[in-house]
Design a protein around this motif. Sequence first.
Motif, PDB file in Angstrom:
ATOM      1  N   ARG A  52      26.470  37.558  64.553  1.00  0.00           N
ATOM      2  CA  ARG A  52      27.667  36.728  64.717  1.00  0.00           C
ATOM      3  C   ARG A  52      28.446  36.595  63.413  1.00  0.00           C
ATOM      4  O   ARG A  52      27.904  36.785  62.334  1.00  0.00           O
ATOM      5  CB  ARG A  52      27.271  35.354  65.237  1.00  0.00           C
ATOM      6  CG  ARG A  52      26.617  35.421  66.611  1.00  0.00           C
ATOM      7  CD  ARG A  52      26.262  34.030  67.133  1.00  0.00           C
ATOM      8  NE  ARG A  52      25.665  34.119  68.453  1.00  0.00           N
ATOM      9  CZ  ARG A  52      26.353  34.143  69.586  1.00  0.00           C
ATOM     10  NH1 ARG A  52      27.669  34.077  69.569  1.00  0.00           N
ATOM     11  NH2 ARG A  52      25.723  34.226  70.741  1.00  0.00           N
ATOM     12  N   ASN A  53      29.715  36.195  63.558  1.00  0.00           N
ATOM     13  CA  ASN A  53      30.554  36.039  62.372  1.00  0.00           C
ATOM     14  C   ASN A  53      30.436  34.656  61.747  1.00  0.00           C
ATOM     15  O   ASN A  53      31.144  34.351  60.791  1.00  0.00           O
ATOM     16  CB  ASN A  53      32.014  36.398  62.669  1.00  0.00           C
ATOM     17  CG  ASN A  53      32.694  35.393  63.581  1.00  0.00           C
ATOM     18  OD1 ASN A  53      32.065  34.509  64.142  1.00  0.00           O
ATOM     19  ND2 ASN A  53      33.992  35.556  63.746  1.00  0.00           N
ATOM     20  N   VAL A  61      30.339  37.229  68.657  1.00  0.00           N
ATOM     21  CA  VAL A  61      29.327  38.269  68.456  1.00  0.00           C
ATOM     22  C   VAL A  61      30.040  39.493  67.889  1.00  0.00           C
ATOM     23  O   VAL A  61      30.977  40.007  68.500  1.00  0.00           O
ATOM     24  CB  VAL A  61      28.609  38.619  69.785  1.00  0.00           C
ATOM     25  CG1 VAL A  61      27.672  39.807  69.581  1.00  0.00           C
ATOM     26  CG2 VAL A  61      27.852  37.417  70.314  1.00  0.00           C
ATOM     27  N   LEU A  62      29.593  39.952  66.723  1.00  0.00           N
ATOM     28  CA  LEU A  62      30.174  41.137  66.094  1.00  0.00           C
ATOM     29  C   LEU A  62      29.559  42.411  66.671  1.00  0.00           C
ATOM     30  O   LEU A  62      30.254  43.392  66.892  1.00  0.00           O
ATOM     31  CB  LEU A  62      29.956  41.102  64.584  1.00  0.00           C
ATOM     32  CG  LEU A  62      30.602  39.925  63.845  1.00  0.00           C
ATOM     33  CD1 LEU A  62      30.118  39.875  62.407  1.00  0.00           C
ATOM     34  CD2 LEU A  62      32.114  40.038  63.911  1.00  0.00           C
ATOM     35  N   ALA A  92      25.918  39.891  58.825  1.00  0.00           N
ATOM     36  CA  ALA A  92      26.232  38.974  59.918  1.00  0.00           C
ATOM     37  C   ALA A  92      25.202  37.848  59.954  1.00  0.00           C
ATOM     38  O   ALA A  92      24.161  37.918  59.307  1.00  0.00           O
ATOM     39  CB  ALA A  92      26.238  39.723  61.249  1.00  0.00           C
ATOM     40  N   TRP A  93      25.514  36.828  60.748  1.00  0.00           N
ATOM     41  CA  TRP A  93      24.614  35.695  60.946  1.00  0.00           C
ATOM     42  C   TRP A  93      23.763  35.926  62.190  1.00  0.00           C
ATOM     43  O   TRP A  93      24.266  36.383  63.208  1.00  0.00           O
ATOM     44  CB  TRP A  93      25.413  34.407  61.128  1.00  0.00           C
ATOM     45  CG  TRP A  93      26.073  33.921  59.884  1.00  0.00           C
ATOM     46  CD1 TRP A  93      27.355  34.188  59.486  1.00  0.00           C
ATOM     47  CD2 TRP A  93      25.510  33.093  58.879  1.00  0.00           C
ATOM     48  NE1 TRP A  93      27.606  33.571  58.290  1.00  0.00           N
ATOM     49  CE2 TRP A  93      26.488  32.889  57.893  1.00  0.00           C
ATOM     50  CE3 TRP A  93      24.255  32.499  58.715  1.00  0.00           C
ATOM     51  CZ2 TRP A  93      26.273  32.110  56.763  1.00  0.00           C
ATOM     52  CZ3 TRP A  93      24.033  31.720  57.584  1.00  0.00           C
ATOM     53  CH2 TRP A  93      25.033  31.540  56.629  1.00  0.00           C
ATOM     54  N   LEU A 176      36.971  36.001  51.736  1.00  0.00           N
ATOM     55  CA  LEU A 176      38.278  36.483  52.181  1.00  0.00           C
ATOM     56  C   LEU A 176      38.192  37.786  52.970  1.00  0.00           C
ATOM     57  O   LEU A 176      39.037  38.060  53.818  1.00  0.00           O
ATOM     58  CB  LEU A 176      39.209  36.663  50.979  1.00  0.00           C
ATOM     59  CG  LEU A 176      39.516  35.385  50.194  1.00  0.00           C
ATOM     60  CD1 LEU A 176      40.354  35.706  48.974  1.00  0.00           C
ATOM     61  CD2 LEU A 176      40.190  34.358  51.077  1.00  0.00           C
ATOM     62  N   THR A 177      37.161  38.590  52.704  1.00  0.00           N
ATOM     63  CA  THR A 177      37.049  39.863  53.418  1.00  0.00           C
ATOM     64  C   THR A 177      36.294  39.716  54.726  1.00  0.00           C
ATOM     65  O   THR A 177      36.386  40.573  55.593  1.00  0.00           O
ATOM     66  CB  THR A 177      36.360  40.942  52.550  1.00  0.00           C
ATOM     67  OG1 THR A 177      35.048  40.477  52.221  1.00  0.00           O
ATOM     68  CG2 THR A 177      37.152  41.223  51.301  1.00  0.00           C
ATOM     69  N   GLY A 178      35.525  38.640  54.870  1.00  0.00           N
ATOM     70  CA  GLY A 178      34.820  38.401  56.117  1.00  0.00           C
ATOM     71  C   GLY A 178      33.547  39.189  56.245  1.00  0.00           C
ATOM     72  O   GLY A 178      33.136  39.912  55.355  1.00  0.00           O
ATOM     73  N   LEU A 179      32.900  39.040  57.418  1.00  0.00           N
ATOM     74  CA  LEU A 179      31.644  39.701  57.702  1.00  0.00           C
ATOM     75  C   LEU A 179      31.892  40.921  58.549  1.00  0.00           C
ATOM     76  O   LEU A 179      32.996  41.146  59.025  1.00  0.00           O
ATOM     77  CB  LEU A 179      30.718  38.752  58.459  1.00  0.00           C
ATOM     78  CG  LEU A 179      30.419  37.413  57.806  1.00  0.00           C
ATOM     79  CD1 LEU A 179      29.502  36.600  58.695  1.00  0.00           C
ATOM     80  CD2 LEU A 179      29.798  37.605  56.440  1.00  0.00           C
TER      81      LEU A 179
END
Length: 185
Positions: A52-53, A61-62, A92-93, A176-179
Amino acid sequence: MAAIGFALLLIAGSLSLSGCKAHADAEQSYDTPSGLPVPRWAALRAKEVNARNGPSTDNAVLWTYKQPGLPVQIISETRDWRLICDPSGGVAWVSRTLLTNRKQVLTPAGQKVQIRADPNETSVVKAVVQPRALVGLDKCDKAWCRVSIDGVTGWLPQARLWGAQDGQVCQRPDLLTGLGPPPAS
């Protein structure tokens, strides 16, 4: 006189503590929700693990992992969630309940590796392992790891195994770039 007695008590206490360093290290607690060090190694427990993100089931869900036993590095944590990095570099989480501390490592992609009877390159080859195979990890010592797969136990070079590194291999992503998965090359 009382000050001298107190100073001697402090010195004696520090001497007795220094003699138990190994015991103290085994009981060391870290300033993390689990009390364990970060980064550290874990493996996926379930047949399907949602990445997850964010640290909640409310987060998107990524992707979904479908390989139980896959080694991952925990790079951050909350009480119930772990931020992990996988062998492909994806971050990811995942829920802490979907991880295990069972020791698994992954052999390199694109090449077979030889399990040796002893920890050296000239030792007898006991088995040949396919690329990206999950291998049980017993211990690592002096750049070699004792592993087992399909009833065969032997030694592989530590540098060729993902999940056997001593230190941090994954970086916590920039907010800032995210997961997500690693950028395509």
